[in-house]
Design an enzyme around this catalytic site. Structure first.
Site, PDB file in Angstrom:
ATOM      1  N   ASP A  45     -26.728 -18.215  36.552  1.00 12.58           N
ATOM      2  CA  ASP A  45     -28.053 -18.816  36.728  1.00 12.58           C
ATOM      3  C   ASP A  45     -28.711 -18.400  38.042  1.00 12.58           C
ATOM      4  O   ASP A  45     -28.031 -18.059  39.018  1.00 12.58           O
ATOM      5  CB  ASP A  45     -27.930 -20.354  36.761  1.00 12.58           C
ATOM      6  N   HIS A 190     -23.334 -18.831  39.434  1.00 15.59           N
ATOM      7  CA  HIS A 190     -24.665 -18.554  39.993  1.00 15.59           C
ATOM      8  C   HIS A 190     -24.694 -17.189  40.682  1.00 15.59           C
ATOM      9  O   HIS A 190     -23.952 -16.990  41.647  1.00 15.59           O
ATOM     10  CB  HIS A 190     -25.059 -19.653  40.984  1.00 15.59           C
TER      11      HIS A 190
HETATM   12 ZN   LIG Z   1     -30.627 -23.261  38.275  1.00 16.91          ZN
END
Ligand SMILES: [Zn+2]
Length: 227
Positions: A45, A190
């Site tokens: 993400d 991430h």
């Molecule tokens: Zn996010």
């Protein structure tokens, strides 16, 4: 008495729908893979990110592992070539909003504007529309997934997050994956920072080779979301 109990239930249901990333209350979400086999889907993400994303792509390429990247539209406009590289490497692309604004209190018009804007930014960069959508922090309201679906995007949650954004060190990130993974896990990592387009995600990039070898040693196969 009964009315109070019902209203408590309604409040609880709404809170679950707003804050639980895999809750079906505000529309269907894929929160894990429908399998009991040792399969895992990697998701990243908040990118693209100028440092971490290219390193993560290199590791995935070397290990021939597929992943899904949920891109922030604002970051895509800043780093379109990296977004293009993600798609060129064959990874799936998801929409992670334009502004990374938490959507649970957002109006339908804001949600539609933000998701449409990021869909446009992603499509302009990579030449095709994103297939998936993931809400920032998993927070939704009754119209978020509905609007994503109208844009042709399936809402995806996650099974396991390891708080790599806290930057606890690559060893800790890898260990949390090792101890938390189960068959059918959709793993949240991430490659970027939802708010800072140059945020530091090098620990996640550092941890990835170990994560992949640990999972392979445990018999896991890497698959796409394929829904
Ligand atoms: Zn996010």
């Amino acid at each position: 008495m009964i009315a109070a109990a019902i209203s408590t239930l309604v409040v609880a249901a709404v809170a679950h729908g707003a804050f639980h990333r895999n809750s079906p209350i505000f529309g269907r979400v894929l929160g894990r893979l429908p399998t009991r086999d040792r399969m895992i889907a990697l998701t990243f993400d908040d990118g693209p990110n100028p440092i971490a994303t290219p390193r993560i792509l290199e590791t995935l390429r070397a290990e021939n592992v597929p992943a899904t990247f949920f891109l922030v539209g604002r970051h895509v406009e800043r780093w379109p070539a990296i977004a293009r590289q993600i798609a060129a490497d064959g990874h799936a692309i998801g929409n992670h909003t334009y502004s990374h604004h938490k959507l649970h209190f957002s109006s339908p018009s804001f949600v539609r504007m933000d998701l449409t804007r990021s869909t446009g930014a992603i499509t302009a960069a990579i030449g095709k529309r994103p297939r998936y959508f993931r809400a920032p922090h998993g927070y939704r309201n009754p119209w978020v997934s509905h609007i994503a679906r109208q844009l042709g995007q399936i809402t995806i949650g996650w099974t396991l997050g390891v708080w790599d954004t806290d930057r606890p060190g690559a060893d800790v990130i890898a260990r949390r994956v090792r101890s938390g993974v189960r068959p059918g896990t959709i793993l949240l990592l991430h490659d970027g920072d939802g708010y800072d387009a140059t945020g530091d995600r090098t620990q996640t990039a550092d941890a990835l080779p170990r994560i992949l070898s640990d999972l392979r040693n445990s018999g896991y196969e890497f698959v796409g979301l394929a829904t």
